[in-house]
Design a protein around this motif. Structure first.
Motif, PDB file in Angstrom:
ATOM      1  N   THR A 189      -3.255 -73.280 -24.895  1.00  0.00           N
ATOM      2  CA  THR A 189      -4.693 -73.213 -24.615  1.00  0.00           C
ATOM      3  C   THR A 189      -5.533 -72.778 -25.815  1.00  0.00           C
ATOM      4  O   THR A 189      -6.724 -73.070 -25.872  1.00  0.00           O
ATOM      5  N   ASP A 190      -4.915 -72.098 -26.776  1.00  0.00           N
ATOM      6  CA  ASP A 190      -5.677 -71.600 -27.929  1.00  0.00           C
ATOM      7  C   ASP A 190      -4.786 -71.596 -29.155  1.00  0.00           C
ATOM      8  O   ASP A 190      -3.912 -70.754 -29.301  1.00  0.00           O
ATOM      9  N   HIS A 191      -5.032 -72.538 -30.091  1.00  0.00           N
ATOM     10  CA  HIS A 191      -4.128 -72.721 -31.222  1.00  0.00           C
ATOM     11  C   HIS A 191      -4.262 -71.663 -32.314  1.00  0.00           C
ATOM     12  O   HIS A 191      -3.630 -71.762 -33.351  1.00  0.00           O
ATOM     13  N   LYS A 192      -5.055 -70.614 -32.057  1.00  0.00           N
ATOM     14  CA  LYS A 192      -4.987 -69.493 -33.014  1.00  0.00           C
ATOM     15  C   LYS A 192      -3.715 -68.688 -32.766  1.00  0.00           C
ATOM     16  O   LYS A 192      -3.282 -67.913 -33.607  1.00  0.00           O
ATOM     17  N   TYR A 193      -3.123 -68.874 -31.568  1.00  0.00           N
ATOM     18  CA  TYR A 193      -1.869 -68.200 -31.234  1.00  0.00           C
ATOM     19  C   TYR A 193      -0.693 -69.101 -31.605  1.00  0.00           C
ATOM     20  O   TYR A 193      -0.763 -70.319 -31.448  1.00  0.00           O
TER      21      TYR A 193
END
Length: 441
Positions: free
Chosen positions: A367-371
């Motif tokens: 859901t969040d590609h910073k992770y």
């Protein structure tokens, strides 16, 4: 200085690790290089071991604090997507491609980091549209060789799906094959990021990462075939290298959350930073701590005490903290106040709201590609963290070395093409070079 080769092809397989060698030895095109050339069992990367500083090191032979590219992204506290070190002028010293061009040889680069607006004959730089009003193709065209890029995009642009992998690397591959056949450059630098992407989002030993290594083998095969078809294979040197390895992690350390709580970062209450006294700038597995005012001793002491207390408890994920002076001694940015190293299983983010330690799940990554589930940026002294170097072809001996440093690669490439990078942190790896009697290194 005599040249040892006519064509040097440098292929960077981002995030290829020394631990991948057992797989590479089973793949036919990597086998070709390994059986006929020089192989280094483990290459010591730089600090911090992230892509843009690494690639600047590969072409300069210098550590980050000397060549100037000290991180992937710029220090821009509060910006959701900081700008990257895209431009050639971020490098403070000469480069391999500068010296090769000065020697009247042709140069080409395909998505090689820190080459935007570089004086490269055929240049498709790695740069992306980082503002809502930017257009990706226009940004690329204006930062490299317009006609060269336009032709490649016209022929192969349909393969590309934005920055998504593996389609991006397939576009780069077709562009590389075309460039070899049509331009026959003396120096060609190519950057593939498929493996790095898969490791970030799926983990170091994931089936997706292994599949990417197999795709890289096919890409290498296509490049070798293109060299043969163009008639320059016998006069070429082919190098396959990595820039860093990666380590699995599932916990993110957000030091800026603590800085925010202690009023070292102030926000407007709507998720925007409006001022800061201290800031944690992530390099993934390590991080720089900057003090905005270098004369602010109170903030310096406050941060120092905080870091000392955090290092005392392993649950905080910080393995060590060093001063800016100590960071400079290790080749990193000496203008930071401190540099922190994450323990295995942890990495650093720049969030200033939320949890100090966040446990990362696969759902977070989706859901969040910073992770991510694996990353780099750690100290090159971390165990089982080396990358690789394989070279074969003209000017190269068949030999195995146990280790070299990433800073040694640039001077070695310069020697192969008969140019000089001047005083460098690294040295030419003369053990792998075929030097005729009477020739000096």
């Amino acid at each position: 200085m005599n040249r040892l080769t006519d064509h040097l092809i440098i292929i960077s397989f981002d995030c290829l690790s020394a631990l991948d060698i057992p797989i590479l030895k089973e793949l036919p095109h990597f086998q070709t290089l390994l059986k006929n050339g020089a192989y280094v069992e483990s290459v010591e990367s730089i600090y911090p071991s992230v892509t843009y500083p690494c690639h600047a090191t590969i072409v300069t032979g210098n550590n980050p604090n000397r060549h100037g590219v000290i991180n992937n992204t710029l220090l821009q506290p509060g910006m959701a997507s900081p700008d990257w070190n895209w431009y050639r002028d971020r490098i403070r010293c000469t480069t391999l491609y500068d010296e090769v061009k000065k020697a009247n040889m042709t140069t080409a680069a395909l998505l090689w980091p820190v080459t935007a607006k570089a004086k490269i004959d055929y240049n498709m730089p790695e740069i992306f549209a980082n503002r809502p009003w930017h257009n990706q193709i226009l940004v690329s065209l204006l930062s490299g060789s317009p006609r060269f890029q336009w032709e490649l995009n016209k022929r192969y642009g349909h393969i590309r799906k934005g920055l998504n992998q593996p389609s991006l690397d397939e576009f780069v591959l077709e562009s590389t094959v075309d460039t070899i056949k049509s331009k026959k450059p003396n120096l060609l630098m190519v950057h593939f990021t498929d493996l790095d992407t898969q490791r970030h989002y799926h983990g170091f030993s994931s089936k997706e990462a292994i599949a990417a290594i197999h795709r890289h083998n096919l890409r290498l095969g296509r490049i070798l075939e293109a060299l043969k078809e163009s008639g320059i294979y016998e006069n070429s040197t082919i190098v396959a290298l990595g820039d860093h390895s990666a380590l699995d992690e599932n916990k993110a350390v957000n030091l800026n959350v603590l800085f925010h709580e202690q009023n070292l970062i102030t926000s407007n209450g709507k998720g925007r930073i409006i001022n800061w006294k201290a800031y944690c700038k992530s390099c993934d597995g390590s991080a720089y701590i900057y003090i905005k005012d270098p004369h602010d001793l109170a903030t310096y002491e406050k941060v120092k005490r905080l870091l000392e207390s955090l290092c005392d408890d392993p649950k905080n994920g910080i393995e060590s903290a060093i001063t800016g002076e100590q960071a400079a001694e290790r080749g990193a940015d000496g203008t930071c106040a401190f540099m922190v190293e994450a323990q295995k299983g942890f990495y650093f983010l720049e969030d200033f709201e939320g949890e100090f330690i966040k446990t990362i799940t696969k759902e977070d990554v989706i859901t969040d590609h910073k992770y991510t589930l694996a990353c780099h940026g750690y100290s090159p002294e971390k165990e089982n963290y080396g990358t690789i170097f394989i070279a074969a072809g003209k000017g190269i001996k068949s030999i195995t070395l146990s280790s070299i440093r990433l800073i040694d690669e640039g001077p070695t490439f310069a020697r192969l093409l008969g140019v000089n990078l001047g005083q460098t942190d690294g040295r030419a790896i003369e053990e792998i070079l075929e030097i005729k009697k009477g020739e000096n290194l």
